[in-house]
Design a protein around this motif. Sequence first.
Motif, PDB file in Angstrom:
ATOM      1  N   ASP A 292       0.823  -1.217   0.000  1.00  0.00           N
ATOM      2  CA  ASP A 292       0.000   0.000   0.000  1.00  0.00           C
ATOM      3  C   ASP A 292       0.855   1.264   0.000  1.00  0.00           C
ATOM      4  OD1 ASP A 292      -1.697  -2.096   0.538  1.00  0.00           O
ATOM      5  OD2 ASP A 292      -2.888  -1.030   2.023  1.00  0.00           O
ATOM      6  N   ASP A 293       2.076   1.189   0.547  1.00  0.00           N
ATOM      7  CA  ASP A 293       2.961   2.360   0.618  1.00  0.00           C
ATOM      8  C   ASP A 293       3.777   2.554  -0.650  1.00  0.00           C
ATOM      9  OD1 ASP A 293       2.028   2.850   3.147  1.00  0.00           O
ATOM     10  OD2 ASP A 293       3.755   1.995   4.188  1.00  0.00           O
ATOM     11  N   GLY A 294       3.779   1.561  -1.541  1.00  0.00           N
ATOM     12  CA  GLY A 294       4.458   1.704  -2.820  1.00  0.00           C
ATOM     13  C   GLY A 294       5.872   1.160  -2.849  1.00  0.00           C
ATOM     14  N   LEU A 295       6.401   1.048  -4.071  1.00  0.00           N
ATOM     15  CA  LEU A 295       7.745   0.500  -4.271  1.00  0.00           C
ATOM     16  C   LEU A 295       8.816   1.319  -3.578  1.00  0.00           C
ATOM     17  CD1 LEU A 295       7.934  -0.548  -8.034  1.00  0.00           C
ATOM     18  CD2 LEU A 295       7.585  -1.995  -6.035  1.00  0.00           C
ATOM     19  N   GLY A 296       8.639   2.656  -3.567  1.00  0.00           N
ATOM     20  CA  GLY A 296       9.662   3.509  -2.973  1.00  0.00           C
ATOM     21  C   GLY A 296       9.919   3.142  -1.529  1.00  0.00           C
ATOM     22  N   ALA A 297       8.851   2.972  -0.750  1.00  0.00           N
ATOM     23  CA  ALA A 297       8.995   2.618   0.665  1.00  0.00           C
ATOM     24  C   ALA A 297       9.545   1.205   0.816  1.00  0.00           C
ATOM     25  CB  ALA A 297       7.647   2.753   1.371  1.00  0.00           C
ATOM     26  N   ILE A 298       9.109   0.294  -0.057  1.00  0.00           N
ATOM     27  CA  ILE A 298       9.614  -1.078   0.017  1.00  0.00           C
ATOM     28  C   ILE A 298      11.107  -1.111  -0.284  1.00  0.00           C
ATOM     29  CG2 ILE A 298       9.513  -3.357  -1.071  1.00  0.00           C
ATOM     30  CD1 ILE A 298       6.513  -2.907  -1.471  1.00  0.00           C
ATOM     31  N   PHE A 299      11.524  -0.450  -1.372  1.00  0.00           N
ATOM     32  CA  PHE A 299      12.942  -0.463  -1.742  1.00  0.00           C
ATOM     33  C   PHE A 299      13.807   0.138  -0.636  1.00  0.00           C
ATOM     34  CE2 PHE A 299      12.095  -0.431  -6.626  1.00  0.00           C
ATOM     35  CZ  PHE A 299      11.666  -1.751  -6.536  1.00  0.00           C
ATOM     36  N   ALA A 300      13.320   1.224  -0.024  1.00  0.00           N
ATOM     37  CA  ALA A 300      14.097   1.848   1.053  1.00  0.00           C
ATOM     38  C   ALA A 300      14.247   0.899   2.234  1.00  0.00           C
ATOM     39  CB  ALA A 300      13.422   3.144   1.494  1.00  0.00           C
ATOM     40  N   GLY A 301      13.194   0.126   2.523  1.00  0.00           N
ATOM     41  CA  GLY A 301      13.239  -0.787   3.663  1.00  0.00           C
ATOM     42  C   GLY A 301      14.028  -2.051   3.413  1.00  0.00           C
ATOM     43  N   LEU A 302      14.214  -2.417   2.148  1.00  0.00           N
ATOM     44  CA  LEU A 302      14.954  -3.646   1.838  1.00  0.00           C
ATOM     45  C   LEU A 302      16.390  -3.590   2.336  1.00  0.00           C
ATOM     46  CD1 LEU A 302      13.774  -4.525  -1.800  1.00  0.00           C
ATOM     47  CD2 LEU A 302      13.120  -5.638   0.343  1.00  0.00           C
ATOM     48  N   GLU A 303      16.920  -2.389   2.476  1.00  0.00           N
ATOM     49  CA  GLU A 303      18.317  -2.250   2.904  1.00  0.00           C
ATOM     50  C   GLU A 303      18.538  -2.833   4.297  1.00  0.00           C
ATOM     51  OE1 GLU A 303      19.197   1.877   2.575  1.00  0.00           O
ATOM     52  OE2 GLU A 303      18.783   1.986   0.413  1.00  0.00           O
ATOM     53  N   GLU A 304      17.466  -2.930   5.083  1.00  0.00           N
ATOM     54  CA  GLU A 304      17.590  -3.433   6.455  1.00  0.00           C
ATOM     55  C   GLU A 304      17.397  -4.949   6.539  1.00  0.00           C
ATOM     56  OE1 GLU A 304      18.476  -1.264   8.757  1.00  0.00           O
ATOM     57  OE2 GLU A 304      18.387   0.329   7.247  1.00  0.00           O
ATOM     58  N   LEU A 305      16.984  -5.576   5.451  1.00  0.00           N
ATOM     59  CA  LEU A 305      16.707  -7.018   5.486  1.00  0.00           C
ATOM     60  C   LEU A 305      17.953  -7.815   5.100  1.00  0.00           C
ATOM     61  CD1 LEU A 305      13.794  -5.911   5.521  1.00  0.00           C
ATOM     62  CD2 LEU A 305      13.153  -7.830   4.033  1.00  0.00           C
ATOM     63  N   PRO A 306      18.190  -8.935   5.767  1.00  0.00           N
ATOM     64  CA  PRO A 306      19.368  -9.748   5.419  1.00  0.00           C
ATOM     65  C   PRO A 306      19.328 -10.255   3.980  1.00  0.00           C
ATOM     66  CG  PRO A 306      17.931 -10.880   7.010  1.00  0.00           C
ATOM     67  CD  PRO A 306      17.461  -9.474   6.916  1.00  0.00           C
ATOM     68  N   ASN A 307      18.122 -10.525   3.464  1.00  0.00           N
ATOM     69  CA  ASN A 307      18.007 -10.956   2.064  1.00  0.00           C
ATOM     70  C   ASN A 307      17.464  -9.832   1.182  1.00  0.00           C
ATOM     71  OD1 ASN A 307      15.462 -10.998   3.203  1.00  0.00           O
ATOM     72  ND2 ASN A 307      14.771 -12.821   2.075  1.00  0.00           N
TER      73      ASN A 307
END
Length: 736
Positions: A292-307
């Motif tokens: 719901d927050d869009g790709l921009g928010a998802i991409f920014a948050g991926l940096e914190e995930l181990p995968n």
Amino acid sequence: MSKIIYTHTDEAPLMATYSLLPIISAYAAKAGVELETSDISLAGRIIAQFPERLTDEQRGPDALAELGALAEQPEANIIKLPNISASVPQLKAAIAELQAQGYDLPDYPEAPATDEEKDIAARYDRVKGSAVNPVLRQGNSDRRAPGAVKAYARSHPHSMGAWSPDSKTDVATMGHDDFFSNEKSVTMPAADTLRIEHVATDGTVTVLKEKLPVLEGEVVDATFMSAAALDAFLAEQVEAARASGVLFSVHLKATMMKVSDPIIFGHAVKAYFKQVFDRYGDDLAAAGLKPDDGLGAIFAGLEELPNGAEIRAAFDQALAEGPAMAMVNSDKGITNLHVPSDVIVDASMPAMIRIGGHMWGPDGKEGDTLAVIPDSSYASVYKTVIDDCKANGALDPATMGTVPNVGLMAQKAEEYGSHDKTFKIAQAGTVRVVNQAGEALIEHEVQPGDIWRACQTKDAAIKNWIELAVSRARLSGMPAIFWLDEKRAHDAQLIAKIDAYLPTLDTEGLDLSILPPAAAAQKSLDRLRAGQDTISVTGNVLRDYLTDLFPILEVGTSAKMLSIVPLMAGGGLFETGAGGSAPKHVQQLVAENYLRWDSLGEFFALAASFEHLAQHEGNARAQVLADALDRATATFLENDRSPGRKLGTIDNRGSHFYLALYWAQELAAQQDDAELAAAFAPLAEKLAADEQTIVAELIAVQGSPVDLGGYYRPDDAKAAAVMRPSATFNAAIDAF
């Protein structure tokens, strides 16, 4: 002293205010008119929600509530600039900025569990989305292109992209199982207090809204969109765009429809990236990364995930293999699905139509586009325009007529008042709207994930809307078409009220008709091409859509519209145009000290505001100011003093100087008030004499980055210094 409230808002309109307000305050004072500011910016609205957490210096009044109360008083005179209708990502960004500035504000709770978190969420929910307009719009809408703007567009037509009969551009919409097809509507026979409840299949009753007060004659609607049907539809459109080789784009109103449309947007993200969410959906959900927050928010948050890198690669692969995505910014890789508030249907669709049915692709080139508008309530309007352009070519601004609008929006009318009555259904069952007697007025069988909403439209607002339409038809001499579809439940109730109220009004000699939106659009287009004018009389959402669509085609932008809201209590609200391009303008200002925002809408609103003071308070000098401002604006347009598009030309600040010069000259030359003419003559002479110096000072600062001290809450001193860089001009205005 007469008073005008000038709203302190956001982004480019706010930056322009730092430059323009000192000018108009100085001029207005000569007519005994005081301009007072009211902070309804996103940051100001946030701050007002948490006074107990802030210092005395940080606290601010709830200016929106104060203005809402004023709008219900006959003395109201409010100039309303565009404000941010915050999506969740924008809300979070504003909170983070304020926190960095030292404001002790809580984070936005994604999934509130405790009572404290629920209270915080409720406060923030009062801020996001369309928090401002429903409060202030205590009247219906009268929007039209001023004569000076139409005359300029005809003599200096803006560019229009060529249309090909072979264009693959099209509109896709559900047509079933959506808000349009599932709508039910009732007119209340008496005042009542309704309740909205969910009855699960096992009989468990959950109250969704305890009390919904309604008045006699009020229209109450309820509807839902099937999540399963939405997913099937979106999957079909992704494949259709891939098969036909066109750009894929989704067009919603996630800012105004702040509950329903972000959910629909999230469905679109998951449909395009189905394989990614099938494989990594649990990982993303666990990290709080929501479609719901869009790709921009998802991409920014991926940096914190181990995968995170692995998941990002999967997204990139899906983008490479899927249909080409329509882009918000091709150079920066920002897609149509990056931010829910980036692609607003009422701005994006007219822009696409204007340039020949194209959007920008990932390769930086224009391309035919499949415009996906899931709900079918109004999608047919855009399809009608597109099909007409395929058949007849682009409209010609030099010869086309005009389509002004009378819009039903008073007292939170229709869909835009649905936010507190919109729910994502948790489990299968029935949603019921029940009166105090326990009778179910409306019922819908729903499934998990369905989006259910209700809205209401007060009888007094409808009656006032009909009266305004008749008044505008008589004053303008134009035919007026009510864009209503008897097959839509809500519209059928409105048609019944029109049939009841029109006979009580003087309609002799007027050309008034009722047509479904697609037919109304076609008739208006036929008349436009013939150089004829037609008033569109519409509900709230179509008001929003058409007052972007037709102005963008007619005069190149909706920012040049005259937007008057005659308040039902007798006051006036004067709106200044659309703010859809405001974020990009601020980005350029920060990078290059150049602001492209065009304040023409503010000029028109100000003239109408002065005229209202003259008519309602007997302030003759306010009328002199209004008349002179209208003539100055015509000169401004004829001399092409709107902001240029590149460095080295005048920007917003230069346009304000020329408005000040022409306005002073008109006031000095007018013969209605000799004392006022004498007061402005020296200023007019000085500004004319110093023109080259002032323009040079304004242009000299361009080209370097600037520090505004904040995006959502800029530092006043820094912003004023940036927006008032001419010492010569400042000295003349401040001394005056």
